[in-house]
Enzyme design. Structure first.
Site, PDB file in Angstrom:
ATOM      1  N   LYS A 192       6.608  -6.123   0.312  1.00 16.96           N
ATOM      2  CA  LYS A 192       5.637  -5.932   1.386  1.00 16.96           C
ATOM      3  C   LYS A 192       4.238  -5.763   0.800  1.00 16.96           C
ATOM      4  CE  LYS A 192       3.893  -2.507   3.559  1.00 16.96           C
ATOM      5  NZ  LYS A 192       2.517  -3.020   3.775  1.00 16.96           N
ATOM      6  N   GLY A 244       0.941   2.639  -5.044  1.00 14.48           N
ATOM      7  CA  GLY A 244       0.069   3.070  -3.960  1.00 14.48           C
ATOM      8  C   GLY A 244      -0.345   4.505  -4.173  1.00 14.48           C
ATOM      9  N   SER A 245      -0.673   5.176  -3.080  1.00 14.76           N
ATOM     10  CA  SER A 245      -1.229   6.525  -3.192  1.00 14.76           C
ATOM     11  C   SER A 245      -0.138   7.545  -3.518  1.00 14.76           C
ATOM     12  CB  SER A 245      -1.922   6.896  -1.891  1.00 14.76           C
ATOM     13  OG  SER A 245      -0.986   6.826  -0.839  1.00 14.76           O
ATOM     14  N   THR A 246      -0.567   8.646  -4.103  1.00 21.47           N
ATOM     15  CA  THR A 246       0.373   9.702  -4.469  1.00 21.47           C
ATOM     16  C   THR A 246       1.041  10.294  -3.223  1.00 21.47           C
ATOM     17  OG1 THR A 246      -0.755  10.153  -6.536  1.00 21.47           O
ATOM     18  CG2 THR A 246       0.517  11.974  -5.605  1.00 21.47           C
ATOM     19  N   GLY A 249       3.687   7.923  -2.152  1.00 23.69           N
ATOM     20  CA  GLY A 249       4.701   7.929  -3.212  1.00 23.69           C
ATOM     21  C   GLY A 249       5.612   9.141  -3.092  1.00 23.69           C
ATOM     22  N   GLU A 266       4.194   3.952  -9.088  1.00 25.65           N
ATOM     23  CA  GLU A 266       2.896   3.830  -9.772  1.00 25.65           C
ATOM     24  C   GLU A 266       1.860   4.347  -8.790  1.00 25.65           C
ATOM     25  OE1 GLU A 266       2.499   2.838 -12.798  1.00 25.65           O
ATOM     26  OE2 GLU A 266       4.209   1.568 -13.287  1.00 25.65           O
ATOM     27  N   CYS A 300      -6.576   2.140  -9.889  1.00 32.42           N
ATOM     28  CA  CYS A 300      -5.859   3.403 -10.073  1.00 32.42           C
ATOM     29  C   CYS A 300      -6.215   4.058 -11.395  1.00 32.42           C
ATOM     30  CB  CYS A 300      -4.364   3.157 -10.002  1.00 32.42           C
ATOM     31  SG  CYS A 300      -3.869   1.788 -11.055  1.00 32.42           S
ATOM     32  N   GLU A 397      -9.113  11.531  -6.151  1.00 35.29           N
ATOM     33  CA  GLU A 397      -9.366  10.117  -6.388  1.00 35.29           C
ATOM     34  C   GLU A 397     -10.300   9.598  -5.301  1.00 35.29           C
ATOM     35  OE1 GLU A 397      -5.933   7.626  -5.768  1.00 35.29           O
ATOM     36  OE2 GLU A 397      -6.356   6.552  -7.621  1.00 35.29           O
TER      37      GLU A 397
HETATM   38  P1  NAD Z   1      -1.187   3.502   0.221  1.00 32.60           P
HETATM   39  O1  NAD Z   1      -0.214   4.419  -0.405  1.00 32.60           O
HETATM   40  O2  NAD Z   1      -1.834   3.915   1.468  1.00 32.60           O
HETATM   41  O3  NAD Z   1      -0.482   2.102   0.543  1.00 32.60           O
HETATM   42  C1  NAD Z   1       0.206   1.374  -0.438  1.00 32.60           C
HETATM   43  C2  NAD Z   1       1.241   0.519   0.241  1.00 32.60           C
HETATM   44  O4  NAD Z   1       2.218   1.373   0.835  1.00 32.60           O
HETATM   45  C3  NAD Z   1       0.730  -0.350   1.366  1.00 32.60           C
HETATM   46  O5  NAD Z   1       1.412  -1.579   1.343  1.00 32.60           O
HETATM   47  C4  NAD Z   1       1.103   0.441   2.607  1.00 32.60           C
HETATM   48  O6  NAD Z   1       1.271  -0.354   3.762  1.00 32.60           O
HETATM   49  C5  NAD Z   1       2.421   1.035   2.195  1.00 32.60           C
HETATM   50  N1  NAD Z   1       2.824   2.248   2.894  1.00 32.60           N
HETATM   51  C6  NAD Z   1       2.053   3.137   3.577  1.00 32.60           C
HETATM   52  N2  NAD Z   1       2.817   4.134   4.067  1.00 32.60           N
HETATM   53  C7  NAD Z   1       4.091   3.885   3.679  1.00 32.60           C
HETATM   54  C8  NAD Z   1       5.334   4.568   3.848  1.00 32.60           C
HETATM   55  N3  NAD Z   1       5.413   5.720   4.504  1.00 32.60           N
HETATM   56  N4  NAD Z   1       6.433   4.029   3.301  1.00 32.60           N
HETATM   57  C9  NAD Z   1       6.380   2.880   2.591  1.00 32.60           C
HETATM   58  N5  NAD Z   1       5.235   2.186   2.408  1.00 32.60           N
HETATM   59  C10 NAD Z   1       4.097   2.693   2.926  1.00 32.60           C
HETATM   60  O7  NAD Z   1      -2.213   3.182  -0.918  1.00 32.60           O
HETATM   61  P2  NAD Z   1      -3.464   2.206  -0.830  1.00 32.60           P
HETATM   62  O8  NAD Z   1      -4.555   2.941  -0.164  1.00 32.60           O
HETATM   63  O9  NAD Z   1      -3.063   0.878  -0.295  1.00 32.60           O
HETATM   64  O10 NAD Z   1      -3.759   1.995  -2.383  1.00 32.60           O
HETATM   65  C11 NAD Z   1      -4.552   2.813  -3.094  1.00 32.60           C
HETATM   66  C12 NAD Z   1      -3.719   3.737  -3.936  1.00 32.60           C
HETATM   67  O11 NAD Z   1      -2.861   2.995  -4.802  1.00 32.60           O
HETATM   68  C13 NAD Z   1      -4.570   4.575  -4.840  1.00 32.60           C
HETATM   69  O12 NAD Z   1      -4.140   5.900  -4.796  1.00 32.60           O
HETATM   70  C14 NAD Z   1      -4.328   3.969  -6.214  1.00 32.60           C
HETATM   71  O13 NAD Z   1      -4.553   4.860  -7.274  1.00 32.60           O
HETATM   72  C15 NAD Z   1      -2.929   3.525  -6.115  1.00 32.60           C
HETATM   73  N6  NAD Z   1      -2.631   2.484  -7.122  1.00 32.60           N
HETATM   74  C16 NAD Z   1      -1.860   2.819  -8.186  1.00 32.60           C
HETATM   75  C17 NAD Z   1      -1.598   1.873  -9.177  1.00 32.60           C
HETATM   76  C18 NAD Z   1      -0.763   2.217 -10.372  1.00 32.60           C
HETATM   77  O14 NAD Z   1      -0.311   1.302 -11.072  1.00 32.60           O
HETATM   78  N7  NAD Z   1      -0.523   3.474 -10.646  1.00 32.60           N
HETATM   79  C19 NAD Z   1      -2.092   0.581  -9.047  1.00 32.60           C
HETATM   80  C20 NAD Z   1      -2.872   0.270  -7.940  1.00 32.60           C
HETATM   81  C21 NAD Z   1      -3.123   1.249  -6.971  1.00 32.60           C
END
Ligand code: NAD
Length: 485
Positions: A192, A244-246, A249, A266, A300, A397
């Protein structure tokens, strides 16, 4: 766009630049996109949503929003493909598909780069020179592993069906980080993409068709958080890979706790970029600029906390501001643009709010004065000085082009401050002393430590975090572990 037809700074640059826009004619945008399930594009059963260009707010396309039944159909297709075809195929045959995908990514590189910049807002220079070539490199690299898994040390049995959820900051590259190792190990995937950047994943689906990848090996379901939640919580998913975000996660870790699913997370970061007084300052300035303004700071592992040794603070800050004044903010499709658009209105709002907290906490804001376009989402490259460790701008962040500057006197103080964060994804060290680099690298609680450089990525090198930055590694031999039993 205002800032790309004139100088983008108030720093007195004598140069006027002519615009050098990349043509978007190479991209064949469809008015609407379905889901990619079992080798075909199908209509979603649920609703749809619009994806826009963050630079202009132009609607690019209408995209299907997968509901639970759609996700279930995708997982069933992935299971069938795994049981009947992909999980049984010899590694050297799987490798051929991965090589083919890598080559098609290269052949269609310009199309992918333009589409990525349109949908994400990142400068074409970055999508063309970083995102797309690195995505191809991941497929080439993992193609090489597909018939050599017994030498990797993690077993040779694929996990099965991988449910993968990725963010919007490197849409195609994050897809490649997830899909390439999964396929190399014999897994099938349901991926996704983020709701604001689904288009390159859908173009990747076309590339899978072009590569004759067996139906069901890769499935792409578009949608927002609810779709992601349906993917990770589906009973027949064997492995969850999330970037994605902590916060999200954490909720995913809770959702899969007690199940048999393998998980890699991640997550976010708040990296320290540490500059010692013996560092080559001009190079350090380039590294600082790259560390926080690359991809608008939507990284990130961005070096969002600058730690400067006190004795070179004034000189470094002068040089940094001078360099920042030459950054060109503007049209992502212009080949001269250094800093593009913020990915969404919501993200812009978050950056603004946290920056206002920085003002209220007493830090001093300095920003590049530039002509920002009146439509789209924009934020000027900004630094905050006078930041203390307790400030929220030093702890949280920002995920935008905003740098918090702190100082230190001794190496021990630098280590203490660098590690004073809930995150542990990356760090940078700038010094001439090799022994200090080794000592610092040993002391810093960060998954990646760069020395006299920043933001270097390579398919052969593992990437991942400590603490609230997640667990598991992607890239390199280590990246195979999550996809094998
Ligand atoms: P986010 O967590 O809001 O979304 C990430 C993804 O998760 C999106 O596809 C979103 O639709 C999906 N999502 C949202 N809620 C969900 C749920 N309850 N269950 C499953 N999926 C869900 O993050 P974002 O704002 O899209 O991305 C930014 C974040 O990603 C930052 O915190 C950044 O540090 C992190 N990031 C980490 C890495 C890494 O390798 N560590 C790399 C890139 C980005």
């Amino acid at each position: 766009m205002a800032s790309s037809t004139s100088t983008s700074t108030s720093g007195g640059s004598p140069f006027e630049y002519a615009p050098a826009p990349e043509s978007r004619a190479i991209v064949d945008l469809k008015p609407s996109y379905g889901l990619f399930v079992d080798g075909d594009f199908v209509d979603g059963r649920g609703r749809s949503f619009k994806t826009i260009s963050p630079a202009t707010e132009e609607v690019l396309a209408e995209v299907a929003e997968a509901d639970e039944a759609d996700v279930d159909a995708a997982v069933r297709a992935a299971r069938r493909a795994h049981t009947r075809v992909w999980g049984r195929m010899p590694g050297k045959e799987r490798a051929k598909y991965l090589f083919r995908i890598a080559r098609i990514i290269q052949e269609r590189a310009r199309e992918l780069a333009v589409l990525e910049s349109l949908d994400n807002g990142k400068p074409i220079r970055e999508s063309r020179d970083v995102d797309v070539p690195t995505a191809a490199a991941h497929f080439f690299y993992y193609a090489g592993w597909a018939d050599k898994l017994e030498y990797a040390g993690y077993g040779t049995t694929p996990v099965g069906v991988a449910g993968q959820v990725i963010p919007w900051n490197f849409p195609l590259l994050m897809l490649a980080w997830k899909v390439a190792p999964a396929l190399a190990c014999g897994n099938t995937v349901v991926l996704k993409p983020a709701e604001t950047t689904p288009l390159t994943a859908l173009l990747f689906a076309e590339i899978c068709q072009q590569a004759d990848l067996p139906p069901g090996v890769v499935n792409i379901v578009t949608g927002a958080g609810a779709t992601g939640a349906a993917v990770v919580s589906h009973d027949d998913v064997d492995k969850v890979a999330f970037t994605g975000s902590t916060g999200v996660g954490r909720s995913i870790a809770q959702a899969v706790a007690g199940t048999r699913k393998k998980v890699t997370l991640e997550l976010g970061g708040k990296a320290a970029n540490v500059v010692f007084d013996d560092a080559p300052l001009d190079q350090a300035v380039e590294g600082i600029v790259d560390g926080i303004f690359f991809n608008q700071g939507h990284v990130c592992c961005a070096g969002s906390r600058l730690l400067v040794q006190e004795s070179v603070y004034d000189e470094l800050l002068d040089r940094l501001k001078r360099r920042m004044s030459t950054l060109r903010v503007g049209d992502p499709l212009d080949k001269n643009t250094d800093v593009g658009a913020i990915n969404s209105g919501e993200q812009l709002q978050r950056i603004r709010e946290l920056s206002e907290v920085g003002d209220a906490e007493g830090a001093e804001r300095w920003e590049v004065a530039c002509d920002l376009p009146t439509t789209g989402f924009w934020f000027p490259p900004t630094i905050f000085t006078g930041v203390s460790q307790a400030h929220r701008i030093a702890r949280e962040e920002i995920f935008g082009p905003v740098l918090s500057v702190l100082t230190f006197r001794t190496p021990h103080e630098a280590v203490e401050k660098a590690n004073n964060t809930p995150y542990g994804l990356s760090a940078g060290i700038w010094t001439e002393k090799g022994s200090r680099i080794l000592w610092m690298a040993d002391q810093l609680r960060a998954g990646v430590v760069w020395a006299n450089t920043f933001n270097k990525f390579d398919a052969t090198s593992p990437f991942g975090g400590y603490k609230e930055s997640g667990y598991g590694r992607e890239g390199g031999r280590h990246g195979l572990e999550g996809y094998l039993r």
